[in-house]
Enzyme design. Sequence first.
Site, mmCIF file in Angstrom:
data_model
loop_
_atom_site.group_PDB
_atom_site.id
_atom_site.type_symbol
_atom_site.label_atom_id
_atom_site.label_comp_id
_atom_site.label_asym_id
_atom_site.label_seq_id
_atom_site.Cartn_x
_atom_site.Cartn_y
_atom_site.Cartn_z
ATOM 1 N N PHE A 111 0.805 -1.224 0.000
ATOM 2 C CA PHE A 111 0.000 0.000 0.000
ATOM 3 C C PHE A 111 0.836 1.272 0.000
ATOM 4 O O PHE A 111 0.342 2.341 -0.342
ATOM 5 C CB PHE A 111 -0.991 -0.018 1.179
ATOM 6 C CG PHE A 111 -0.580 0.791 2.364
ATOM 7 C CD1 PHE A 111 0.299 0.294 3.296
ATOM 8 C CD2 PHE A 111 -1.079 2.077 2.540
ATOM 9 C CE1 PHE A 111 0.678 1.047 4.392
ATOM 10 C CE2 PHE A 111 -0.705 2.847 3.626
ATOM 11 C CZ PHE A 111 0.182 2.329 4.559
ATOM 12 N N LYS A 112 2.119 1.164 0.341
ATOM 13 C CA LYS A 112 2.938 2.377 0.394
ATOM 14 C C LYS A 112 3.064 3.049 -0.975
ATOM 15 O O LYS A 112 3.338 4.242 -1.063
ATOM 16 C CB LYS A 112 4.302 2.064 0.993
ATOM 17 C CG LYS A 112 4.156 1.633 2.450
ATOM 18 C CD LYS A 112 5.386 1.789 3.269
ATOM 19 C CE LYS A 112 5.096 1.596 4.754
ATOM 20 N NZ LYS A 112 4.365 0.343 5.086
#
Length: 500
Positions: A111-112
């Site tokens: 998700f980063k």
Amino acid sequence: MLYKSTRNSQLRLEASQVIAQGISQEGGLFVPETFPDLSQELPAFLEMDYSALAKEIFAKFLTDFTQEEIAACVDKAYTPEKFGDPCPVKLVPLAENKVLLELWHGPTCAFKDMALQILPQFLTTALKKVGGGKEAVILTATSGDTGKAALEGFSDVPGTRILVFYPRDGVSPMQKRQMVTQEGANVSVCAIQGNFDDAQSSVKKIFTDGELNRVLAEHNMLFSSANSINWGRLLPQIVYYVYAYLELVRKGLVSLGEPMDVVVPTGNFGNILAAYYGRKMGLPIRKLVCASNANKVLTDFIRTGTYDRRREFYATSSPSMDILISSNLERLLYDLAGEDSEVLSCWMKELAETGVYSVGEAVLNKVQELFFGGFCNEAGTARTIRELWEKEGYLCDTHTAVAVDVCRQYQREAGGSPVPAVIASTANPYKFSASVLEALGIVSGADDFENLRQLEEATGIQAPEKLRSLREKEERFSRVIPKEQASGYVLETLGIGGQQ
Ligand SMILES: *Cc1c(COP(=O)(O)O)cnc(C)c1O
């Protein structure tokens, strides 16, 4: 809109200054002076795609960026080439009112990417305004996921260079492979002999080295960071919670105005804070569910009001949540303590000096009204992966499993009227193939590519091409240095050596 600091409420800075600077001089975190109210705009937002929505929300916070600049940032970041689809996120409904919000379709499968694909665009735009035309040298110490996501985000972005240090003995073989094969003319990756703390302390030393900073300035460069406390990383995360709510409305799972719950597997408290900010801006969120692994410092805090980092540290199968100091909690507490920067400075000083602080009853009551805290141990994580696979045919990673389990705990306790729970799914299961295999009852091996192949065979789900193809990619970076040589390495890499 202007920004102040959690440790200095008097401060007023423009968005570009805040993004370029990262952290406030007195050590506080930047927060917006006010938050816009989105509740009246939700009907109009229903008509927008992800990029249009992102532009609308960014424009409210980046008031010293032009519309064209904001549009260019978004259009460069969230492309189908990078995220596999014009929409960078996906919602997957599960049984019992649960909806997974998949945030891992970006280049590094975690998700980063949602924030680190757009941060370089924000940063270079900001530096054009406040950086005096200097080239930004991004320094990052990583325990795995952040380093790769930062490399992908900054790779070949004009006006930037990026140097990543990772601990030789502290990343998984797959994570190492992801980093040392990174493409791009402006990237460098180097292993440090030692653990994550050694890599981290080397980077901190370089940041604060006056002589080194002077030499860089002479060459028209400046150090910058892609750290998760940068406002430019938090802001993009608000967008997907708004988008998720709109999707629930579009799919008929809630009617406009009815609430959802949000569940987030939490480490540094950045992702869940973005959901809190969404709620503050009028997004109908009933409860924010904060999910921890065995390092349950946040669960204890939400239940007792005492933040106590003096405890054993566990290396778990959800390593991106193995954190005892959740930096972004400072922003929440600043808000809930009436924006009193003196009180905040005091708590943070206690944390630094003694490892513990307590927020008192008034703030604790507010925390508990907003948040539910729960944790899931290693056995629970494995059981959840297996159950979800066997009962619903959905394969999830270890971090997401922690959130799914804590969501169940919350739903059991909350009882009452069912409200859809949006669960942030933060990594592709193939990023943690060994743990996922073990959870399914299959013995994993030392070779991550073999584990990946076995997991494909067991589930019939194809691993992402971005991970499968790593095996064949050429290794570009093989340097291993003792930590004392880190600053020399930086100068050498930047081509301004000899001054040491
Ligand atoms: C970073 C990360 C988290 C934790 O997010 P925070 O914003 O630090 O709370 C959870 N899952 C994965 C896979 C991550 O990479």
